[in-house]
Scaffold this active site. Structure first.
Site, PDB file in Angstrom:
ATOM      1  N   SER A 115     -11.882 -73.455 -14.207  1.00  0.00           N
ATOM      2  CA  SER A 115     -12.503 -72.135 -14.090  1.00  0.00           C
ATOM      3  C   SER A 115     -11.473 -71.104 -13.610  1.00  0.00           C
ATOM      4  O   SER A 115     -10.508 -70.822 -14.325  1.00  0.00           O
ATOM      5  CB  SER A 115     -13.712 -72.233 -13.169  1.00  0.00           C
ATOM      6  OG  SER A 115     -14.552 -71.114 -13.291  1.00  0.00           O
ATOM      7  N   ASP A 264     -22.165 -75.501 -20.766  1.00  0.00           N
ATOM      8  CA  ASP A 264     -21.501 -74.564 -19.861  1.00  0.00           C
ATOM      9  C   ASP A 264     -21.736 -73.127 -20.299  1.00  0.00           C
ATOM     10  O   ASP A 264     -21.219 -72.688 -21.331  1.00  0.00           O
ATOM     11  CB  ASP A 264     -19.998 -74.847 -19.812  1.00  0.00           C
ATOM     12  CG  ASP A 264     -19.279 -74.005 -18.756  1.00  0.00           C
ATOM     13  OD1 ASP A 264     -19.950 -73.216 -18.057  1.00  0.00           O
ATOM     14  OD2 ASP A 264     -18.045 -74.151 -18.623  1.00  0.00           O
ATOM     15  N   HIS A 294     -20.568 -76.789 -16.352  1.00  0.00           N
ATOM     16  CA  HIS A 294     -19.289 -76.189 -15.967  1.00  0.00           C
ATOM     17  C   HIS A 294     -18.374 -77.132 -15.192  1.00  0.00           C
ATOM     18  O   HIS A 294     -17.225 -76.798 -14.943  1.00  0.00           O
ATOM     19  CB  HIS A 294     -19.568 -74.932 -15.136  1.00  0.00           C
ATOM     20  CG  HIS A 294     -18.380 -74.080 -14.886  1.00  0.00           C
ATOM     21  ND1 HIS A 294     -17.534 -73.649 -15.895  1.00  0.00           N
ATOM     22  CD2 HIS A 294     -17.876 -73.552 -13.723  1.00  0.00           C
ATOM     23  CE1 HIS A 294     -16.568 -72.912 -15.371  1.00  0.00           C
ATOM     24  NE2 HIS A 294     -16.747 -72.841 -14.062  1.00  0.00           N
TER      25      HIS A 294
END
Length: 317
Positions: A115, A264, A294
């Protein structure tokens, strides 16, 4: 640092960019290559809940987790917001890699970015390919502004589909991103989690609780963890929102792999699909995680670990 003949288990304070920062180093194969994790967030330090899901990796790699500047054990109330820039974090990351390669007498490392950490990972893969065997992006960020719009629309669609009037009202009240403040972003993320666009099963808080180990955590750590998340988001969110790697990093000279959860919508997987098609790289592909959102490295740790192990030999010079 605890060591046996073939074991490293260390939690250490080092200096990066003139700032005290903490790393954990764990391995049952100290002759193996280095695998460095760049955590997400900004601010979601993971030293204290990374041991369990990464245990198998320790048999093949020197596994390094790093609480980045202003996060977790590396949070310090004296850190200035002006220091919290992407360029600063890139310099910290580069310095850490150079420290690790020198310490363990390695030429390069395997780099994992999750991320927020995937911004740093892709930028480092482009600027310092001499330090990296391969880059692995988890929940890869591509275009933040576009991704937030996709995420919002998905969440609103799910609210309408499920006839959840409270969710519909709250989402329509905050409107499309860019959001005016972090509280509005938090409302969208709350409903996204409820509609399983963050994790397929459970949520991030349950994941942290299930994976944290008493040997790696303390009350003071938890307090720093919470403070670090808020400080990091407040400091970096505006700059992060302007990231568009499609434009900023169109090519790299190292192998690139994106590990993407099919559910996600925190960082929508569709954008990673678009990016991998146009990205110029010697090797590139998406590894799909059918039961993840995610956090596929926590949701399907065996599959993630097996993939990382499969890269050994293939990408080492």
């Amino acid at each position: 640092m605890r060591t046996l003949a073939s074991c490293i288990d260390s939690l250490e304070k080092i200096q990066l960019g003139g700032c005290e920062q903490w790393i954990s180093i764990r391995s049952r194969q100290p002759e193996g290559p280095i695998l460095l994790f760049l955590h997400g967030g900004p601010g979601t330090a993971q030293i204290f809940f990374s041991r369990k899901p990464q245990r198998e990796l320790e048999h093949h790699f020197i596994v390094v987790n790093w609480d980045q500047r202003g996060s977790g054990k590396s949070y310090n109330k004296n850190i200035k917001q002006s220091e919290m820039t992407i360029d600063t974090f890139l310099h910290d990351t580069q310095e850490l890699i150079e420290y690790l390669t020198k310490r363990f007498n390695k030429e390069k490392i395997f780099l994992v970015g999750h991320s927020w950490g995937s911004i740093l990972g892709m930028k480092l893969a482009a600027s310092r390919p001499d330090l990296i065997f391969a880059y692995i992006g988890i929940g890869q960020i591509v275009d933040m502004k576009k991704g937030e719009i996709v995420s919002y629309n998905y969440t609103l669609q799910q609210a309408i589909k499920s006839n959840n009037n409270k969710a519909i009202q709250e989402l329509k009240r905050i409107g499309l991103p860019p959001y005016p403040d972090l509280n509005s972003a938090g409302i969208q993320r709350k409903w996204l989690s409820i509609f399983k666009g963050t994790m397929r099963k459970g949520n991030i808080y349950k994941t942290i609780l299930a994976n944290m180990t008493l040997s790696d955590v303390s009350i003071s750590y938890i307090l720093k963890f919470v403070k670090g998340i808020m400080f990091s988001l407040q400091s970096l969110d505006n700059e992060q929102m302007n990231i568009n790697l499609m434009q900023e990093v169109p090519r790299v000279t190292v192998p690139v792999y994106f590990c993407e959860g099919k559910y996600d919508y925190t960082v929508p997987f569709e954008l990673a699909e678009e990016y991998i098609k146009v990205l110029e790289a010697p090797q590139k592909r998406i590894v799909w995680f059918d039961n993840s959102g995610h956090l596929p490295n926590f949701e399907e740790p065996k599959k993630f670990n097996d993939f990382c192990i499969s890269l050994l030999g293939k990408n080492e010079a």
